[in-house]
Design an enzyme around this catalytic site. Structure first.
Site, PDB file in Angstrom:
ATOM      1  N   CYS A  81       8.695 -11.452  16.304  1.00 41.92           N
ATOM      2  CA  CYS A  81       7.848 -12.616  16.591  1.00 41.92           C
ATOM      3  C   CYS A  81       6.612 -12.512  15.714  1.00 41.92           C
ATOM      4  CB  CYS A  81       7.466 -12.668  18.072  1.00 41.92           C
ATOM      5  SG  CYS A  81       6.434 -14.088  18.501  1.00 41.92           S
ATOM      6  N   HIS A 168      18.075 -16.454  11.954  1.00 46.28           N
ATOM      7  CA  HIS A 168      17.554 -17.805  11.722  1.00 46.28           C
ATOM      8  C   HIS A 168      18.527 -18.594  10.862  1.00 46.28           C
ATOM      9  CE1 HIS A 168      13.330 -17.314  13.129  1.00 46.28           C
ATOM     10  NE2 HIS A 168      13.552 -16.050  12.815  1.00 46.28           N
ATOM     11  N   GLU A 217      13.751 -22.334  19.241  1.00 50.50           N
ATOM     12  CA  GLU A 217      13.879 -20.884  19.365  1.00 50.50           C
ATOM     13  C   GLU A 217      14.863 -20.475  20.455  1.00 50.50           C
ATOM     14  OE1 GLU A 217      10.553 -18.243  18.998  1.00 50.50           O
ATOM     15  OE2 GLU A 217       9.186 -19.916  18.642  1.00 50.50           O
ATOM     16  N   CYS A 226       6.501 -20.890  14.944  1.00 49.93           N
ATOM     17  CA  CYS A 226       7.378 -19.716  14.959  1.00 49.93           C
ATOM     18  C   CYS A 226       7.132 -18.968  13.660  1.00 49.93           C
ATOM     19  CB  CYS A 226       8.843 -20.140  15.085  1.00 49.93           C
ATOM     20  SG  CYS A 226      10.017 -18.760  15.017  1.00 49.93           S
ATOM     21  N   GLY A 229      10.252 -17.770  11.981  1.00 49.62           N
ATOM     22  CA  GLY A 229      10.928 -18.961  11.484  1.00 49.62           C
ATOM     23  C   GLY A 229      10.289 -19.498  10.217  1.00 49.62           C
TER      24      GLY A 229
END
Length: 283
Positions: A81, A168, A217, A226, A229
Site C-alpha cells: 500500500c 494490478h 481495489e 491507490c 496502483g
C-alpha cells in the site's frame, strides 16, 4: 500509542491523497485486528471509517525503524500500500521513532527506503515491478507482454499487468471519468485469470508527463487514491512510451509523483500524508 483499558483501542486516522487509514500501534504486543474488528473499524457509518487498517509493529530486521501490515476493509490482508507507506512514515516521525529525513520501514512486501521532503511530502522507494505473468500472478500467459487480452462476458478486454508486491491490471481509457469502474472492476477481480484477485486501474494519458487514474481495489472497492496502483499504471504506460519516466499520476484524491528511471530501477513514489484525528475505539 500506549496501553489502554479493556475494550478501548487507540488509533490515528490518516489519509494519503484521500486514501484513508486507521493506524494502530501494536509495538507493545497488542494483537492485530481480526476480520470482524477490521470490518467494524472500517465501517463509515458505525465505525471510524477507512479504506485500510495499518498496524505498526516492531522492525523485522536491523536497519528499519518499524514494520507494518495492511488490512483491507473486509478484513483480508494486503501485501502493499503506497499511500499507507507514506502515512506510516509520517506517523513514525511524529511518534519520534524515526529520526532524520531518511529511514527504512518494512512492509509485507519488503524494505522501503523513505525520504521526508522539504515540502512535508514523503518519497518512498516501492521496489522493482514484477512483470512475469506467473509472479503477478496472471494465469494463461507464459511470457511478458505489453498488452494482454482476455474474454470478459463476450468482449475482448485489453490491459497491462504488473505486481508492485500486489497484483494490478491497468486499462488505458479515453476518458477516465466515463470508465466502467464499478462494472469491470468486480468482474476482473473474480476472473479465473487472477487467482489472488487483482487491483484494477483505469488510466487516461493527458500528456507525456501526466496521467489520470481511478482504481478499484481488492477488498475495498474504488478508493480516492491507490499508491501501488499509481506505480503500476506508470510502469505500464512508461513501458509503452506513453509517459515520461518522471510523471504525475492524478487520482480523485490528489496527485502522486512517480519516478522510474529505467526498467531495472526501483520506483519512487512521492506524495502527501496527513493526520485527521486521534481517538479511542470503544467497541
Amino acid at each position: 500509542m500506549g496501553k489502554t483499558a479493556p475494550g478501548q483501542l487507540r488509533f490515528s486516522k490518516m489519509h494519503g491523497a484521500g486514501n484513508d487509514f486507521v493506524v494502530l500501534d501494536l509495538r507493545e504486543g497488542h494483537l492485530p485486528p481480526d476480520a470482524a474488528l477490521a470490518a467494524r473499524l472500517a465501517d463509515r457509518h458505525r465505525g471510524v471509517g477507512c479504506d485500510q487498517i495499518l498496524t505498526i509493529e516492531p522492525p523485522r530486521d536491523e536497519g528499519a525503524v518499524a514494520s507494518y501490515r495492511i488490512w483491507n476493509a473486509d478484513g483480508s490482508s494486503s501485501q502493499q500500500c503506497g499511500n499507507g507507506a507514506r502515512c506510516v512514515a509520517a506517523w513514525l516521525v511524529r511518534d519520534g521513532a524515526a529520526q532524520g529525513d531518511r529511514f527504512g520501514i518494512d512492509s509485507p512486501a519488503g524494505r522501503h527506503a523513505v525520504q521526508r521532503l522539504a515540502n512535508g511530502d514523503y518519497a518512498v522507494a516501492m521496489g522493482r515491478p514484477v512483470l512475469e505473468p506467473g509472479r503477478i500472478p496472471l494465469q494463461g500467459f507464459a511470457h511478458v507482454r505489453d498488452e494482454y487480452v482476455i474474454s470478459l462476458q463476450g468482449e475482448s478486454l485489453h490491459f497491462g499487468a504488473v505486481s508492485m508486491g500486489n497484483p494490478h491490471v491497468v486499462l488505458e481509457v479515453g476518458l477516465v471519468d466515463a470508465a466502467p469502474v464499478e462494472r469491470i472492476g468486480p468482474l476482473l477481480q473474480q476472473h479465473a485469470s487472477f487467482p489472488q484477485s487483482v487491483n484494477v486501474g483505469f488510466a487516461q494519458v493527458v500528456d507525456a508527463g501526466h496521467a489520470r487514474l481511478r482504481v478499484f481495489e481488492r477488498g475495498v472497492g474504488e478508493t480516492l487514491a491507490c499508491g501501488s496502483g499509481a506505480c503500476a499504471a506508470a510502469v505500464v504506460l512508461m513501458r509503452r512510451g506513453r509517459l515520461r519516466r518522471d510523471a504525475i499520476i492524478s487520482l480523485p484524491g490528489g496527485d502522486l509523483r512517480i519516478q522510474w528511471p529505467d526498467d531495472a530501477a526501483e520506483i519512487v513514489m512521492s506524495g502527501p500524508a496527513a493526520f485527521v484525528f486521534d481517538g479511542e475505539w470503544m467497541g
